[in-house]
Design a protein around this motif. Structure first.
Motif, PDB file in Angstrom:
ATOM      1  N   SER A 148       1.063  -0.995   0.519  1.00  0.00           N
ATOM      2  CA  SER A 148       0.055   0.013  -0.087  1.00  0.00           C
ATOM      3  C   SER A 148       0.964   1.393   0.094  1.00  0.00           C
ATOM      4  O   SER A 148       1.143   1.991  -0.453  1.00  0.00           O
ATOM      5  CB  SER A 148      -1.228  -0.232   1.673  1.00  0.00           C
ATOM      6  N   ASP A 149       2.561   1.244   0.095  1.00  0.00           N
ATOM      7  CA  ASP A 149       2.981   2.576   0.526  1.00  0.00           C
ATOM      8  C   ASP A 149       4.015   2.424   0.013  1.00  0.00           C
ATOM      9  O   ASP A 149       5.110   2.902   0.175  1.00  0.00           O
ATOM     10  CB  ASP A 149       2.932   2.735   1.897  1.00  0.00           C
ATOM     11  N   ASN A 150       4.303   1.232  -1.430  1.00  0.00           N
ATOM     12  CA  ASN A 150       5.019   1.135  -1.625  1.00  0.00           C
ATOM     13  C   ASN A 150       5.371   2.266  -2.617  1.00  0.00           C
ATOM     14  O   ASN A 150       7.345   2.673  -2.964  1.00  0.00           O
ATOM     15  CB  ASN A 150       4.962  -0.428  -3.154  1.00  0.00           C
ATOM     16  N   VAL A 151       5.003   2.761  -3.388  1.00  0.00           N
ATOM     17  CA  VAL A 151       4.972   4.653  -4.497  1.00  0.00           C
ATOM     18  C   VAL A 151       6.099   5.507  -3.904  1.00  0.00           C
ATOM     19  O   VAL A 151       6.872   5.763  -4.220  1.00  0.00           O
ATOM     20  CB  VAL A 151       3.617   4.548  -4.911  1.00  0.00           C
ATOM     21  N   GLU A 152       5.147   5.673  -2.532  1.00  0.00           N
ATOM     22  CA  GLU A 152       6.099   6.306  -1.665  1.00  0.00           C
ATOM     23  C   GLU A 152       7.253   6.485  -0.446  1.00  0.00           C
ATOM     24  O   GLU A 152       7.907   7.100  -1.122  1.00  0.00           O
ATOM     25  CB  GLU A 152       4.937   6.974  -0.379  1.00  0.00           C
ATOM     26  N   LYS A 153       7.333   4.777  -0.366  1.00  0.00           N
ATOM     27  CA  LYS A 153       8.447   4.353  -0.375  1.00  0.00           C
ATOM     28  C   LYS A 153       9.813   4.653  -1.305  1.00  0.00           C
ATOM     29  O   LYS A 153      10.885   5.053  -1.325  1.00  0.00           O
ATOM     30  CB  LYS A 153       8.805   2.797  -0.067  1.00  0.00           C
ATOM     31  N   LEU A 154       9.456   4.486  -2.502  1.00  0.00           N
ATOM     32  CA  LEU A 154      10.110   4.973  -3.666  1.00  0.00           C
ATOM     33  C   LEU A 154      10.544   5.563  -3.989  1.00  0.00           C
ATOM     34  O   LEU A 154      11.545   6.009  -5.186  1.00  0.00           O
ATOM     35  CB  LEU A 154       9.829   3.955  -4.789  1.00  0.00           C
ATOM     36  N   GLN A 155       9.293   6.798  -4.003  1.00  0.00           N
ATOM     37  CA  GLN A 155       9.273   8.133  -4.318  1.00  0.00           C
ATOM     38  C   GLN A 155      10.316   8.813  -3.272  1.00  0.00           C
ATOM     39  O   GLN A 155      11.576   9.805  -3.437  1.00  0.00           O
ATOM     40  CB  GLN A 155       8.118   8.641  -4.004  1.00  0.00           C
ATOM     41  N   ASP A 156      10.012   8.265  -1.684  1.00  0.00           N
ATOM     42  CA  ASP A 156      11.070   8.370  -1.109  1.00  0.00           C
ATOM     43  C   ASP A 156      13.056   8.385  -1.113  1.00  0.00           C
ATOM     44  O   ASP A 156      13.737   9.476  -1.099  1.00  0.00           O
ATOM     45  CB  ASP A 156      11.622   8.237   0.642  1.00  0.00           C
ATOM     46  N   ILE A 157      13.042   6.793  -1.812  1.00  0.00           N
ATOM     47  CA  ILE A 157      14.239   6.693  -2.158  1.00  0.00           C
ATOM     48  C   ILE A 157      15.308   7.465  -3.183  1.00  0.00           C
ATOM     49  O   ILE A 157      16.012   8.021  -3.395  1.00  0.00           O
ATOM     50  CB  ILE A 157      14.065   4.814  -2.921  1.00  0.00           C
ATOM     51  N   VAL A 158      13.997   7.639  -4.789  1.00  0.00           N
ATOM     52  CA  VAL A 158      14.493   8.563  -5.533  1.00  0.00           C
ATOM     53  C   VAL A 158      15.186  10.334  -4.698  1.00  0.00           C
ATOM     54  O   VAL A 158      16.057  10.295  -5.339  1.00  0.00           O
ATOM     55  CB  VAL A 158      13.058   8.389  -6.697  1.00  0.00           C
ATOM     56  N   GLN A 159      14.006  10.320  -3.822  1.00  0.00           N
ATOM     57  CA  GLN A 159      14.766  11.746  -3.291  1.00  0.00           C
ATOM     58  C   GLN A 159      15.814  11.465  -2.831  1.00  0.00           C
ATOM     59  O   GLN A 159      17.036  12.608  -3.012  1.00  0.00           O
ATOM     60  CB  GLN A 159      12.917  12.965  -2.514  1.00  0.00           C
TER      61      GLN A 159
END
Length: 80
Positions: free
Chosen positions: A12-23
């Motif tokens: 459910s929160d994979n998108v947000e986790k991946l976006q944090d990693i990119v940032q």
């Protein structure tokens, strides 16, 4: 005897986790670029190579974000 059950696949929160990693990766790249002014030639080459690998990772992560967002919109159907 205790049997460990695997945790359910909570994406459910994979998108947000991946976006944090990119940032975080982008911030690391910026910091590395800033340190290049104080580095010798050899170290600058190492930094450039590492930032190149980071760029490749970011590209892959952004594709994964698109895939996860698509899966989220489609209800994470299991294809197993």
């Amino acid at each position: 005897m205790v049997y460990n059950k695997p945790n359910p696949d909570d994406r459910s929160d994979n998108v947000e986790k991946l976006q944090d990693i990119v940032q975080n990766t982008l911030e690391n790249m910026e910091e590395a670029e800033e340190t290049m002014q104080f580095a010798d030639r050899e170290e600058r080459e190492r930094i450039r190579a590492k930032n190149h690998r980071r760029e490749e990772s970011i590209h892959a992560l952004r594709q994964e974000i698109k895939d996860e967002a698509h899966d989220r919109e489609n209800g994470y159907r299991n294809e197993g």
